[in-house]
Design a protein around this motif. Structure first.
Motif, PDB file in Angstrom:
ATOM      1  N   TRP A 181       0.811  -1.214   0.000  1.00 11.47           N
ATOM      2  CA  TRP A 181       0.000   0.000   0.000  1.00 11.47           C
ATOM      3  C   TRP A 181       0.851   1.274   0.000  1.00 11.47           C
ATOM      4  CZ3 TRP A 181      -4.476  -0.457  -1.838  1.00 11.47           C
ATOM      5  CH2 TRP A 181      -5.200  -1.641  -1.655  1.00 11.47           C
ATOM      6  N   LYS A 183       0.511   4.187  -3.268  1.00 13.55           N
ATOM      7  CA  LYS A 183       0.355   5.644  -3.203  1.00 13.55           C
ATOM      8  C   LYS A 183       1.102   6.349  -4.333  1.00 13.55           C
ATOM      9  CE  LYS A 183      -0.420   5.921   1.805  1.00 13.55           C
ATOM     10  NZ  LYS A 183       0.079   6.437   3.106  1.00 13.55           N
ATOM     11  N   LYS A 184       2.061   5.650  -4.934  1.00 14.07           N
ATOM     12  CA  LYS A 184       2.797   6.200  -6.068  1.00 14.07           C
ATOM     13  C   LYS A 184       2.154   5.850  -7.400  1.00 14.07           C
ATOM     14  CE  LYS A 184       7.229   5.719  -3.608  1.00 14.07           C
ATOM     15  NZ  LYS A 184       8.605   5.148  -3.675  1.00 14.07           N
ATOM     16  N   PRO A 208      -3.041   7.017  -7.318  1.00 14.72           N
ATOM     17  CA  PRO A 208      -3.499   8.399  -7.490  1.00 14.72           C
ATOM     18  C   PRO A 208      -3.318   8.928  -8.912  1.00 14.72           C
ATOM     19  CG  PRO A 208      -2.302   8.186  -5.433  1.00 14.72           C
ATOM     20  CD  PRO A 208      -2.091   6.902  -6.186  1.00 14.72           C
ATOM     21  N   LEU A 223     -10.032   2.708   0.350  1.00 16.15           N
ATOM     22  CA  LEU A 223      -8.953   3.682   0.241  1.00 16.15           C
ATOM     23  C   LEU A 223      -9.104   4.603  -0.967  1.00 16.15           C
ATOM     24  CD1 LEU A 223      -5.914   1.397   1.158  1.00 16.15           C
ATOM     25  CD2 LEU A 223      -7.079   3.070   2.626  1.00 16.15           C
ATOM     26  N   TYR A 224      -9.696   4.092  -2.041  1.00 16.91           N
ATOM     27  CA  TYR A 224      -9.824   4.878  -3.283  1.00 16.91           C
ATOM     28  C   TYR A 224     -11.267   4.789  -3.792  1.00 16.91           C
ATOM     29  CZ  TYR A 224      -4.745   4.741  -3.095  1.00 16.91           C
ATOM     30  OH  TYR A 224      -3.440   4.868  -2.682  1.00 16.91           O
TER      31      TYR A 224
END
Length: 418
Positions: A109, A113-114, A117, A150-151
């Motif tokens: 995770w 994040k890289k 998004p 999360l998204y």
């Protein structure tokens, strides 16, 4: 092979998409026991990694080339190695998969994040197989739930249809592995022809086959079916503890896999090495359907077309066996007699799964591998016969990958009585 599979999948993903795949869970038995681990074959198909905790992310349009293909593997320490054994390290995982960027799964995770998004859509895999009846929450299910937590504003898409269609057409490398699985299965069956005798249980018969498979560093493609007498009429007979009597037929549905590519073999043979006259009538009826049906196989047809052709041929053989008349069929309907004596379809796709991915309502591509397994079952006579080979679908026909495995009644008798 694995790199080519990923490249083909990546070409099918739209700009701004990321595809996430995860390994299967290790399932518990009781106390501190666990079931033998079986990998997620989609992850294996794309990476060659068959270990628990592995994960894969594909993001073909990511601005950083090192994050377009990312593999995650289990982090292990010396205590783990002492108790459980070694696992692939980063270098080995990269060599097997062809993926240069490898992290540990506990970093997943953080790395996401890289990646996520910068993506507009996330492709996730769930089991959409038509015959799946799984009621257990899987690791794929949990990945979906976590991603959406999360998204939540990303657009989510289904990966199953893309991979199902891609896996349906086998590459030459995959076909070579399926040939090997068929060849090993042949060796196991030929061994049984020499060793089977009245009084043996199904487990003892299966033991001869697994002995041969293990000489080639492999094992069952699926739990073996070894059924005698009346039990030959039970399609997925599993007890395997009953013993064969002199005069019984034994139906053996058992095959090997090789590098997770599965063969699927069924033969029905006489325990004492000689078919009775009536048993041979049934056997040759099924064999005629088996031979005639494969003449229908070619790229572009639906697998459902084979089902229909098989049903027509089988009904004719039921009449020939005296189990019904054409007038009976007209009066009571085809479905009645098929349901009574021929109660399964004749073919399914084969590959990394026994009932492999593919759509029955879509034309079969060249490179698909299917089973050819007609059967006639009559418990009243204690006779169930199924004959199964694996066919490679070609542009203009088929190639029988099990052509060399004994199938004629006379050949089987001759081999059993040497």
């Amino acid at each position: 092979m694995f790199s080519a599979h990923r490249q083909k999948l990546s070409r099918q993903l739209p700009a701004g998409a990321a595809a996430l795949l995860t390994a299967n869970d290790i399932l518990p038995t009781n106390a501190d026991g666990v079931m033998p681990y079986f990998p997620n074959v989609n992850l294996y198909y794309l990476t060659g990694i068959a270990e628990e905790d592995a994960m894969l992310v594909l993001c073909p349009s990511h601005p950083d080339p090192t994050l377009r293909e990312v593999l995650f593997i289990k982090r292990v320490d010396q205590l783990f190695i002492k108790w459980v054994g070694r696992r692939v390290d980063k270098s080995t995982a990269s060599e097997i998969s062809g993926i240069s960027t490898v992290f540990y799964t506990d970093e997943f995770w953080v790395i996401m994040k890289k990646i996520l998004p910068l993506c507009s859509s996330i492709y996730l895999h769930t089991n959409e197989h038509a015959r799946s009846e799984n009621e257990t929450q899987t690791r794929e299910d949990r990945l979906l739930l976590t991603c959406k937590q999360l998204y939540p504003l990303h657009h989510y898409e289904r990966l199953y249809p893309i991979l199902a269609r891609q896996r349906n057409a086998k590459t030459p490398e995959e076909i070579a592995l399926l040939r090997k699985a068929c060849d090993i299965s042949e060796k196991g069956f030929r061994r049984v022809l020499q060793t089977i005798k009245a009084g043996q249980t199904g487990l003892q018969v299966a033991a001869e086959m697994i002995h041969e498979y293990m000489q080639h560093n492999t094992t069952w493609a699926y739990e073996p079916i070894v059924a005698f007498g009346d039990d030959t009429c039970i399609l997925h007979y599993r007890a395997n503890k009953s013993s064969g009597k002199n005069g019984d037929l034994v139906l053996i549905d058992a095959a090997a896999h090789y590098e997770y590519y599965n063969a699927d073999l069924t033969r029905t043979i006489p325990v004492n090495g000689r078919y009775t006259a009536r048993q041979k009538e049934y056997y040759n009826a099924v064999l005629r359907v088996h031979k005639q049906l494969r003449q229908h196989v070619r790229a572009g047809i639906l697998i459902k077309d084979l089902w229909k052709a098989s049903n027509s041929l089988l009904l004719g053989e039921l009449v020939g066996l005296g189990l019904c008349t054409t007038a009976d069929i007209k009066a009571n309907g085809e479905a009645y007699y098929l349901g009574k004596y021929c109660y399964h379809n004749v073919s399914h796709f084969l590959g990394l799964d026994i009932h492999d991915t593919g759509y029955y309502d879509e034309p079969m591509p060249a490179g698909a591998v299917i089973t050819n397994e007609p059967g006639i079952y009559n418990e009243a006579e204690g006779i169930g016969v199924r004959i199964e080979n694996n066919l490679l679908v070609t542009e203009n026909g088929y190639e029988d990958l099990m052509e060399n495995i004994p199938r004629e009644a006379e050949e089987i008798e001759e081999l059993m009585n040497r």
